[in-house]
Design a protein around this motif. Structure first.
Motif, PDB file in Angstrom:
ATOM      1  N   GLY A  52     -24.797 -20.658 -58.053  1.00  0.00           N
ATOM      2  CA  GLY A  52     -23.527 -20.354 -57.373  1.00  0.00           C
ATOM      3  C   GLY A  52     -22.826 -21.536 -56.736  1.00  0.00           C
ATOM      4  O   GLY A  52     -21.712 -21.410 -56.246  1.00  0.00           O
ATOM      5  N   GLY A  53     -23.454 -22.695 -56.752  1.00  0.00           N
ATOM      6  CA  GLY A  53     -22.813 -23.870 -56.166  1.00  0.00           C
ATOM      7  C   GLY A  53     -22.900 -23.914 -54.644  1.00  0.00           C
ATOM      8  O   GLY A  53     -22.012 -24.438 -53.982  1.00  0.00           O
ATOM      9  N   LYS A  70     -10.854 -28.210 -47.296  1.00  0.00           N
ATOM     10  CA  LYS A  70     -11.154 -26.803 -47.583  1.00  0.00           C
ATOM     11  C   LYS A  70     -11.845 -26.165 -46.384  1.00  0.00           C
ATOM     12  O   LYS A  70     -12.338 -26.864 -45.495  1.00  0.00           O
ATOM     13  CB  LYS A  70     -12.100 -26.694 -48.794  1.00  0.00           C
ATOM     14  CG  LYS A  70     -11.439 -26.954 -50.130  1.00  0.00           C
ATOM     15  CD  LYS A  70     -12.471 -26.763 -51.242  1.00  0.00           C
ATOM     16  CE  LYS A  70     -11.840 -26.943 -52.610  1.00  0.00           C
ATOM     17  NZ  LYS A  70     -12.859 -26.868 -53.677  1.00  0.00           N
ATOM     18  N   PHE A  71     -11.909 -24.840 -46.410  1.00  0.00           N
ATOM     19  CA  PHE A  71     -12.676 -24.120 -45.397  1.00  0.00           C
ATOM     20  C   PHE A  71     -14.098 -23.889 -45.924  1.00  0.00           C
ATOM     21  O   PHE A  71     -14.357 -24.076 -47.106  1.00  0.00           O
ATOM     22  CB  PHE A  71     -12.012 -22.776 -45.077  1.00  0.00           C
ATOM     23  CG  PHE A  71     -10.695 -22.930 -44.383  1.00  0.00           C
ATOM     24  CD1 PHE A  71     -10.635 -23.299 -43.043  1.00  0.00           C
ATOM     25  CD2 PHE A  71      -9.498 -22.737 -45.065  1.00  0.00           C
ATOM     26  CE1 PHE A  71      -9.419 -23.460 -42.398  1.00  0.00           C
ATOM     27  CE2 PHE A  71      -8.281 -22.895 -44.430  1.00  0.00           C
ATOM     28  CZ  PHE A  71      -8.242 -23.258 -43.094  1.00  0.00           C
ATOM     29  N   ILE A  72     -14.961 -23.476 -45.014  1.00  0.00           N
ATOM     30  CA  ILE A  72     -16.358 -23.209 -45.381  1.00  0.00           C
ATOM     31  C   ILE A  72     -16.607 -21.704 -45.356  1.00  0.00           C
ATOM     32  O   ILE A  72     -16.315 -21.051 -44.343  1.00  0.00           O
ATOM     33  CB  ILE A  72     -17.330 -23.878 -44.377  1.00  0.00           C
ATOM     34  CG1 ILE A  72     -17.123 -25.393 -44.350  1.00  0.00           C
ATOM     35  CG2 ILE A  72     -18.777 -23.533 -44.698  1.00  0.00           C
ATOM     36  CD1 ILE A  72     -17.780 -26.077 -43.152  1.00  0.00           C
ATOM     37  N   PHE A  73     -17.104 -21.183 -46.446  1.00  0.00           N
ATOM     38  CA  PHE A  73     -17.540 -19.784 -46.452  1.00  0.00           C
ATOM     39  C   PHE A  73     -19.039 -19.791 -46.179  1.00  0.00           C
ATOM     40  O   PHE A  73     -19.809 -20.373 -46.941  1.00  0.00           O
ATOM     41  CB  PHE A  73     -17.241 -19.128 -47.800  1.00  0.00           C
ATOM     42  CG  PHE A  73     -17.700 -17.694 -47.866  1.00  0.00           C
ATOM     43  CD1 PHE A  73     -17.029 -16.709 -47.157  1.00  0.00           C
ATOM     44  CD2 PHE A  73     -18.814 -17.336 -48.602  1.00  0.00           C
ATOM     45  CE1 PHE A  73     -17.464 -15.396 -47.182  1.00  0.00           C
ATOM     46  CE2 PHE A  73     -19.251 -16.019 -48.636  1.00  0.00           C
ATOM     47  CZ  PHE A  73     -18.565 -15.052 -47.927  1.00  0.00           C
TER      48      PHE A  73
ATOM     49  N   LEU B   4     -14.508 -18.279 -56.033  1.00  0.00           N
ATOM     50  CA  LEU B   4     -14.472 -18.491 -54.582  1.00  0.00           C
ATOM     51  C   LEU B   4     -14.877 -19.936 -54.268  1.00  0.00           C
ATOM     52  O   LEU B   4     -14.287 -20.576 -53.399  1.00  0.00           O
ATOM     53  CB  LEU B   4     -15.440 -17.513 -53.912  1.00  0.00           C
ATOM     54  CG  LEU B   4     -15.388 -17.398 -52.395  1.00  0.00           C
ATOM     55  CD1 LEU B   4     -14.046 -16.834 -51.955  1.00  0.00           C
ATOM     56  CD2 LEU B   4     -16.516 -16.519 -51.887  1.00  0.00           C
ATOM     57  N   GLY B   5     -15.841 -20.433 -55.005  1.00  0.00           N
ATOM     58  CA  GLY B   5     -16.338 -21.788 -54.802  1.00  0.00           C
ATOM     59  C   GLY B   5     -15.292 -22.861 -55.056  1.00  0.00           C
ATOM     60  O   GLY B   5     -15.441 -23.987 -54.591  1.00  0.00           O
ATOM     61  N   LYS B   6     -14.253 -22.515 -55.806  1.00  0.00           N
ATOM     62  CA  LYS B   6     -13.171 -23.489 -56.029  1.00  0.00           C
ATOM     63  C   LYS B   6     -12.244 -23.574 -54.823  1.00  0.00           C
ATOM     64  O   LYS B   6     -11.580 -24.572 -54.611  1.00  0.00           O
ATOM     65  CB  LYS B   6     -12.376 -23.090 -57.272  1.00  0.00           C
ATOM     66  CG  LYS B   6     -13.142 -23.327 -58.554  1.00  0.00           C
ATOM     67  CD  LYS B   6     -12.351 -22.888 -59.754  1.00  0.00           C
ATOM     68  CE  LYS B   6     -13.213 -23.004 -61.016  1.00  0.00           C
ATOM     69  NZ  LYS B   6     -12.677 -22.254 -62.133  1.00  0.00           N
ATOM     70  N   ARG B   7     -12.198 -22.488 -54.049  1.00  0.00           N
ATOM     71  CA  ARG B   7     -11.264 -22.453 -52.906  1.00  0.00           C
ATOM     72  C   ARG B   7     -11.916 -22.837 -51.591  1.00  0.00           C
ATOM     73  O   ARG B   7     -11.247 -23.252 -50.662  1.00  0.00           O
ATOM     74  CB  ARG B   7     -10.654 -21.049 -52.793  1.00  0.00           C
ATOM     75  CG  ARG B   7      -9.649 -20.756 -53.905  1.00  0.00           C
ATOM     76  CD  ARG B   7      -9.081 -19.371 -53.782  1.00  0.00           C
ATOM     77  NE  ARG B   7     -10.063 -18.378 -54.180  1.00  0.00           N
ATOM     78  CZ  ARG B   7     -10.046 -17.112 -53.806  1.00  0.00           C
ATOM     79  NH1 ARG B   7      -9.115 -16.683 -52.996  1.00  0.00           N
ATOM     80  NH2 ARG B   7     -10.966 -16.280 -54.232  1.00  0.00           N
ATOM     81  N   VAL B   8     -13.212 -22.641 -51.477  1.00  0.00           N
ATOM     82  CA  VAL B   8     -13.927 -22.925 -50.226  1.00  0.00           C
ATOM     83  C   VAL B   8     -15.265 -23.616 -50.532  1.00  0.00           C
ATOM     84  O   VAL B   8     -15.731 -23.576 -51.662  1.00  0.00           O
ATOM     85  CB  VAL B   8     -14.231 -21.628 -49.427  1.00  0.00           C
ATOM     86  CG1 VAL B   8     -13.001 -21.036 -48.803  1.00  0.00           C
ATOM     87  CG2 VAL B   8     -14.933 -20.605 -50.305  1.00  0.00           C
TER      88      VAL B   8
END
Lengths: 82, 233
Positions: A52-53, A70-73, B4-8
């Protein structure tokens, strides 16, 4: 005569705490550091993490977020309980 | 998750209890309530949204709201006027407002909100109200929650469909409040929504070969329903 029930209450309290502590030990056996390390390594090998990176390095995540604007999820999870 | 990993930046904070491991207790440092938890942070590690619903839609919505918030904040800083309604909706979705502030801003923007936004804003404020009722101390907590949810339901208010409030927090107190008030009509209306959900959980537990707490809940509700119907006759 001044009657104080404090000794009896204290005894009951200690017994109750001992019982609680014992039941907690029965429910959740103490893991050694080696076992905790192994659980952590297992988590890092799970496919959602590998494919999932994701990173589990907080400093690196913040550095990447700053560099890429970028923001952090963040997903908070643990290895020592379900 | 890939898109999602491309945006955050995807960060998994894994608590391990390994002695002296750096940032092992990050959730507690961030005042998180319990595992598992999802949140969005900025590059400094500041929490931007809490209690993200644990499903794909909830995650997507939260990330989009954070991006919208940043974009709106930039435009407002640049002197663009008339963005307060959009900002209110985004801040409500991010749960960044206190209940008091949310109510005040909602009243201020009410006339400029479309029907869909007004319904969504009310649902999001209801979620804040539920949190406030749940935060009441001791015995008051249950009573305030049951009464609040029951009255909200009676007046046609609903949490956002699929949200945590909708799935876990709202209908149980609605039914308890309706039962307490001996209000058969409201109880039946809420029961029609809640019973299939409980049945789903019961069926899921059965396939795993276990018994279900949902079964006990459903049995209790059926008991109240029978009592209320008998009292009406």
């Amino acid at each position: 005569m001044h009657h104080t029930p404090s000794k009896a209450i204290l005894t009951l309290l200690v017994a109750a705490l001992a019982g609680l502590s014992l039941s907690a030990q029965v429910r959740r056996p103490h893991k050694t550091q080696a076992e905790l390390e192994r659980s952590y390594a297992d988590k890092l090998e799970q496919s959602w993490f590998v494919d999932g990176g994701w990173t589990d390095d907080y400093d690196l995540a913040r550095k990447r977020a700053a560099a890429q604007n970028k923001f952090i999820f963040a997903y908070f999870t643990r290895t020592y309980a379900p | 998750m890939r898109s999602l990993g491309k945006r955050v930046i995807l960060f998994a904070s894994i608590a391990t209890r390994i002695t002296d491991r750096k940032h092992d207790d990050l959730l507690r440092q961030k005042n998180g309530r319990g595992y598992p938890a999802l949140t969005v942070m900025d590059a400094k590690g500041e929490i931007l949204t809490r209690d993200i619903d644990r499903n794909i839609a909830g995650v997507e919505k939260a990330v989009q709201s954070v991006l919208d918030h940043a974009w709106l904040a930039k435009r407002i800083d640049a002197g663009v006027k008339g963005l307060d309604v959009e900002m209110l909706m985004v801040e409500l979705r991010l749960r960044r407002l206190s209940l008091k502030q949310a109510r005040w801003d909602f009243r201020r923007c009410m006339s400029r909100l479309g029907d869909a936004s007004r319904t969504e804003a009310d649902s999001l404020i209801l979620a804040l109200e539920i949190e406030a009722w749940r935060a009441q101390p001791g015995k008051d907590k249950g009573a305030a929650l049951n009464k609040g949810c029951y009255e909200a339901f009676k007046f046609g208010r609903r949490p956002v469909a699929g949200s945590r409030a909708d799935e876990y927090l709202f209908y149980r107190p609605v039914l308890a409040g309706a039962g307490h008030a001996e209000d058969l009509v409201t109880f039946e209306r809420a029961f029609q929504i809640q019973a299939p959900r409980l049945q789903e959980k019961i069926d899921a537990a059965k396939t795993k070969g276990g018994s279900s707490y949902a079964q006990r809940q459903l049995d209790a509700l059926l008991g109240v329903l029978t009592r209320l119907r008998a009292a009406r006759k």
